[in-house]
Design a protein around this motif. Structure first.
Motif, PDB file in Angstrom:
ATOM      1  N   HIS A 235       0.832  -1.203   0.000  1.00  0.00           N
ATOM      2  CA  HIS A 235       0.000   0.000   0.000  1.00  0.00           C
ATOM      3  C   HIS A 235       0.868   1.255   0.000  1.00  0.00           C
ATOM      4  O   HIS A 235       0.625   2.195  -0.780  1.00  0.00           O
ATOM      5  CB  HIS A 235      -0.919  -0.014   1.230  1.00  0.00           C
TER       6      HIS A 235
ATOM      7  N   HIS B  98       1.301   4.010  -3.295  1.00  0.00           N
ATOM      8  CA  HIS B  98       0.627   5.303  -3.173  1.00  0.00           C
ATOM      9  C   HIS B  98       1.569   6.444  -2.774  1.00  0.00           C
ATOM     10  O   HIS B  98       1.151   7.609  -2.814  1.00  0.00           O
ATOM     11  CB  HIS B  98      -0.507   5.209  -2.138  1.00  0.00           C
TER      12      HIS B  98
ATOM     13  N   LEU C 147      -0.302  10.396   6.494  1.00  0.00           N
ATOM     14  CA  LEU C 147      -1.581  10.315   5.772  1.00  0.00           C
ATOM     15  C   LEU C 147      -1.766   8.942   5.138  1.00  0.00           C
ATOM     16  O   LEU C 147      -2.890   8.406   5.120  1.00  0.00           O
ATOM     17  CB  LEU C 147      -1.645  11.410   4.701  1.00  0.00           C
ATOM     18  N   LEU C 148      -0.682   8.355   4.625  1.00  0.00           N
ATOM     19  CA  LEU C 148      -0.794   7.019   4.032  1.00  0.00           C
ATOM     20  C   LEU C 148      -1.149   5.983   5.081  1.00  0.00           C
ATOM     21  O   LEU C 148      -1.877   5.022   4.795  1.00  0.00           O
ATOM     22  CB  LEU C 148       0.520   6.655   3.336  1.00  0.00           C
TER      23      LEU C 148
ATOM     24  N   GLU D 180      -3.034   6.536   7.643  1.00  0.00           N
ATOM     25  CA  GLU D 180      -4.471   6.704   7.883  1.00  0.00           C
ATOM     26  C   GLU D 180      -5.288   6.110   6.740  1.00  0.00           C
ATOM     27  O   GLU D 180      -6.350   5.513   6.969  1.00  0.00           O
ATOM     28  CB  GLU D 180      -4.784   8.193   8.057  1.00  0.00           C
ATOM     29  N   SER D 181      -4.809   6.252   5.508  1.00  0.00           N
ATOM     30  CA  SER D 181      -5.551   5.685   4.373  1.00  0.00           C
ATOM     31  C   SER D 181      -5.511   4.158   4.412  1.00  0.00           C
ATOM     32  O   SER D 181      -6.485   3.492   4.031  1.00  0.00           O
ATOM     33  CB  SER D 181      -4.997   6.203   3.054  1.00  0.00           C
ATOM     34  N   TYR D 182      -4.392   3.593   4.885  1.00  0.00           N
ATOM     35  CA  TYR D 182      -4.319   2.130   5.030  1.00  0.00           C
ATOM     36  C   TYR D 182      -5.324   1.651   6.073  1.00  0.00           C
ATOM     37  O   TYR D 182      -5.997   0.635   5.893  1.00  0.00           O
ATOM     38  CB  TYR D 182      -2.899   1.734   5.427  1.00  0.00           C
ATOM     39  N   ARG D 183      -5.439   2.407   7.164  1.00  0.00           N
ATOM     40  CA  ARG D 183      -6.385   2.043   8.213  1.00  0.00           C
ATOM     41  C   ARG D 183      -7.816   2.089   7.690  1.00  0.00           C
ATOM     42  O   ARG D 183      -8.638   1.222   8.008  1.00  0.00           O
ATOM     43  CB  ARG D 183      -6.220   2.991   9.401  1.00  0.00           C
ATOM     44  N   ALA D 184      -8.105   3.087   6.852  1.00  0.00           N
ATOM     45  CA  ALA D 184      -9.459   3.199   6.314  1.00  0.00           C
ATOM     46  C   ALA D 184      -9.747   2.135   5.268  1.00  0.00           C
ATOM     47  O   ALA D 184     -10.871   1.622   5.165  1.00  0.00           O
ATOM     48  CB  ALA D 184      -9.655   4.593   5.716  1.00  0.00           C
ATOM     49  N   THR D 185      -8.719   1.770   4.479  1.00  0.00           N
ATOM     50  CA  THR D 185      -8.917   0.792   3.401  1.00  0.00           C
ATOM     51  C   THR D 185      -8.947  -0.642   3.931  1.00  0.00           C
ATOM     52  O   THR D 185      -9.723  -1.474   3.445  1.00  0.00           O
ATOM     53  CB  THR D 185      -7.794   0.928   2.355  1.00  0.00           C
TER      54      THR D 185
END
Length: 813
Positions: free
Chosen positions: A80, A84, A236-237, A239-244
């Protein structure tokens, strides 16, 4: 300038005693600083062997809510971030491996790495021969790149090495490249690099995709991108991994970046700064020592100075003359200091051998330049004030203050007293620091580890996953090996473990009580987890508090079981009997495996002697697949030997037992548990040893300084002492006079040193174990010891002064 140099050399040659004391004193300080600077240069300053190493950053996971930091990344998290991110030119991943090499006589284990195809491109390392890995070789191709050392030693520097096949873990692997000499990577000694980093022996690919964290990740910043900008993007990445992927085991972990040099050597920084301060103190003491001697020496040459001034010498000419003399002393001391540093490097190498990453310390051009600059600076600083003071004297002052002798002015006496007091204060600070570390080391070395290390033999083996592909095949081999070891001559107990205490082989797994409200997998704490065979606790001498040991009935197809430490029982089951309760362990099935607690054992300091483990679990090796295990064998104590030599000679027997089962598996890392116990204290021992050496040097230099100055003062005041004796003073009066004048600055220095020590002790607090930074016994012992040394240094010239014959003294005047 040449005239000044010739005069300085002649003047020093006429005073061999002064020259020898001054040069040797300053050489000790310069040599100690050179040696420690070479250590700091090798760890913190020297350029890493990569292209633009400052652009290399390590990528870690952090879980501050669970007090976890610098965690490796999982396969999905790495992918991930890699796919990204925009701040790195590329990201690479690698994981350690221990390959069994066959086809070169007896099988041997060699250190290796599984890496992504772009690993060497990211690191900035170019090959001496061959090519890099291709992206299509990352997942399956049996290809390898070897180190220059491996190519030269194992392959006899074969010029046709490219295309040659190696047998690694029973699998043919083709060599496609060779690294250049002296090129290293950030993982310590490595012989072979292969691909397939997204596979882990004994762990299913499906489980790896749930967030099992084992990959070490490194990235190279794009030109112009700052580490701060990269850290902001990776936050930020994360956080995006946590959301995905909210259900991944590592979803809640933050992402952090760390400079590669800091990652490699940051753990050494506190100790290095302590040592740098210590050698700085030693140099200050040496400089003040020589400055004091120069001041006394120049005071004794006031008639010469007055005559030169009367003949037309300007003050600047006089300052330059005497400053040249001090520079000659310092340069001679610098040359001798280099020799002292060369000898010291051998000591540093021996003391540092037990460190996890022993540094390669050497005297190179930057270190020698440092020594040269240090010598010039020391010479200028220590000679400037005495030269200025000496050059201020005129003919009238010589007649006014000289009288029958060559005594110094009050200002010069105050300055000498200040220098002496400063030496004593710095020496006391070093003595106290060494004393605190000694007390700390003594407590740490006596700290019960929770097991008995005596007469324990240890070694390690790696079974090839190509021939022992599943947990059942591995367990069948391990069980037979443990049984055969138990029946070997001289063996009392034997067992196998994945993660022997104090060896750094620690693994952690998420856990939770199965009853009540169960937290999601990615919010559970991680606990130390070890896999052991039946008899492990009896072999190490770890007592059972309750319950039973594992047995052969705890098979892979049987109900899952676990044994916990006493501290774990108190933490998870306060006021309850933990036996029979169930825990959820690991990340299997997305929720973890349910297992019954069948035993409670005593606490073991398995990570380090200074660290208590609040949580530690033991699982049956039969229920967990592992290709790496460690042998632990308790031997019968030899009647003539109560030490550890009986364990050291067990290696041939262990090799024979292993060879009888499988001739293709090598026995590695044979050692005694006593040796492992001692090696775990390596960094503390290094710091203590060096600080004790510097404290001893400081005390010796202070003693020499006190003795030299008092002796020179006695020599200059011979006429005065003769007059006092002629007028009725007794030898006791003279001794009291000299001792009083010599000890006054010492007592002031002790007072100042105590105040400074109380402030500096706070800096050592983080490196102490079981000892307060204001330990009264250490403070009292150091102060008393230094005072007695100073008293002896003053008493020797005082005794000589008391024996002066008045007639001879007056006749000399």
């Amino acid at each position: 300038m040449l005239t000044d140099l010739r005069h300085a050399l002649r003047s020093l040659a006429k005073s061999p005693d002064f020259t020898a004391v001054a040069v040797l004193t300053l050489a000790v300080g310069i040599g100690a600083n050179t040696a420690i600077f070479s250590l700091i240069d090798s760890l913190l300053l020297r350029s890493l062997p990569f292209a633009e190493p400052d652009r290399l950053l390590r990528v870690y996971g952090d879980a501050p809510e669970r007090q976890l930091s610098q965690l490796n990344l999982s396969v999905p998290k790495f992918q991930h971030l890699r796919d990204h991110q925009t701040v790195f030119s590329s990201l690479a991943a690698h994981t350690g491996a221990a390959f069994t090499l066959t086809g070169f006589g007896d099988p041997v284990q060699i250190p290796g790495q599984h890496v992504t195809a772009n690993y060497f491109d990211v690191m900035g390392v170019h090959l001496a021969q061959g090519r890099m890995f291709r992206s299509d070789e990352e997942d399956a191709a049996p290809v390898a790149i070897v180190s220059d050392g491996f190519w030269r030693t194992r392959l006899a520097a074969d010029p046709a090495v490219l295309g040659r096949t190696l047998q690694l873990d029973g699998e043919p692997v083709t060599i496609i490249g060779v690294l250049p000499p002296l090129s290293t990577v950030d993982v310590g000694p490595t012989d072979v690099w292969t691909t397939r980093p997204f596979e882990l022996a004994g762990v299913a690919r499906e489980l790896l995709q749930r967030g099992v964290s084992y990959l070490r990740v490194i990235g190279r910043l794009k030109p112009g991108v700052t580490p701060e900008a990269a850290a902001a993007e990776f936050k930020l990445l994360g956080e995006s991994y946590r959301a995905t992927y909210p259900d991944k085991a590592d979803a809640t972990w933050q992402v952090s970046l760390l400079a590669l040099r800091e990652d490699l050597f940051g753990s050494y920084r506190p100790a290095l700064l302590t040592l740098l301060g210590a050698v700085g103190f030693v140099l200050l003491i040496a400089c003040s020592n020589v400055a004091n001697l120069l001041l006394v020496r120049f005071t004794g040459r006031r008639r010469e100075i007055a005559i030169r001034a009367a003949l037309g010498a300007t003050r600047s000419r006089l300052v330059r003359l005497f400053l040249t003399e001090s520079l000659v002393v310092s340069l001679l001391a610098g040359g001798l200091g280099v020799l002292i540093a060369l000898w010291s490097l051998q000591l540093l190498t021996q003391l540092g051998a037990a460190l996890p990453a022993p540094p390669a310390v050497e005297l190179n051009l930057p270190v020698l330049a440092f020594t040269l600059v240090l010598s010039f600076a020391s010479g200028a600083l220590l000679g400037l004030y005495p030269a200025l003071q000496a050059s201020r004297s005129g003919v009238a002052e010589v007649l006014k203050e000289g009288g029958r002798g060559n005594t110094a002015s009050r200002a010069q006496n105050r300055f000498r007293a200040l220098l002496l007091g400063g030496q004593v204060a710095l020496s006391l600070a070093l003595l106290v620091a060494a004393g605190l570390l000694l007390a700390s080391f003594a407590r740490l070395s006596r700290q019960p580890a929770g097991f008995d290390p005596r007469h324990l033999f240890t070694a390690a083996i790696n079974v090839p996953p190509t021939r022992y592909a599943d947990a059942q095949h591995q367990w069948d081999f391990y069980n037979q090996l443990a049984e055969n070891l138990r029946h070997a001559p001289g063996v009392q107990q034997a067992a196998l473990v994945n993660g022997l205490p104090l060896t750094g082989n620690n693994s952690r797994a998420p856990y939770a009580r199965a009853d009540g409200e169960v937290a999601p997998l990615n919010r559970r704490p991680l606990g130390l987890t070890r896999s052991v065979t039946p008899g492990y606790f009896a072999t190490l001498g770890v007592p059972f508090v309750a319950g039973r040991d594992f047995t052969l009935r705890d098979r892979a197809d049987a109900p899952q079981t676990v044994i916990i430490s006493a501290a774990t029982a108190k933490r998870l089951f306060p006021g309850e009997d933990p036996l029979g309760h169930r825990l959820l362990m690991g990340s299997n099935n997305g929720t973890g495996l349910a297992m019954e607690i069948v035993g409670v054992v005593g606490d073991v300091r398995s990570a380090s002697l200074a660290q208590e483990n609040n949580v530690e679990f033991y699982r049956p090796l039969s229920q967990r697949g592992n290709t790496f295990v460690q042998l632990v064998v308790r031997l019968a104590a030899a009647p003539q030997n109560a030490g550890t030599a009986d364990a050291a000679i067990f290696t041939p027997t262990a090799r024979t037992v292993l060879r009888d089962l499988d001739t293709a598996i090598p026995l590695t890392q044979p050692a005694t548990m006593d040796a492992i116990f001692d090696d775990s204290l390596g960094q503390q021992r290094l710091l203590l040893s060096l600080l004790a050496i510097f404290a001893s040097l400081a005390v010796a230099l202070a003693a020499v300084g006190i003795y030299s100055v008092v002796a020179f003062m006695v020599g200059q005041r011979t006429g005065e002492i003769g007059v006092r004796l002629a007028l009725g003073a007794t030898p006791a009066d003279i001794r009291t006079l000299v001792l009083g004048q010599g000890m006054k600055p010492v007592l002031l220095g002790l007072a100042a040193g105590l105040a400074a020590t109380l402030a500096l002790a706070r800096l050592l607090a983080a490196q102490l174990y079981g000892v307060a930074s204001y330990d009264p016994f250490t403070l009292g012992a150091a102060t008393t010891g230094l005072a007695l040394v100073a008293l002896l240094a003053c008493w020797l010239p005082a005794r000589r002064a008391a024996r002066i014959d008045p007639m001879i003294a007056l006749r000399a005047e």
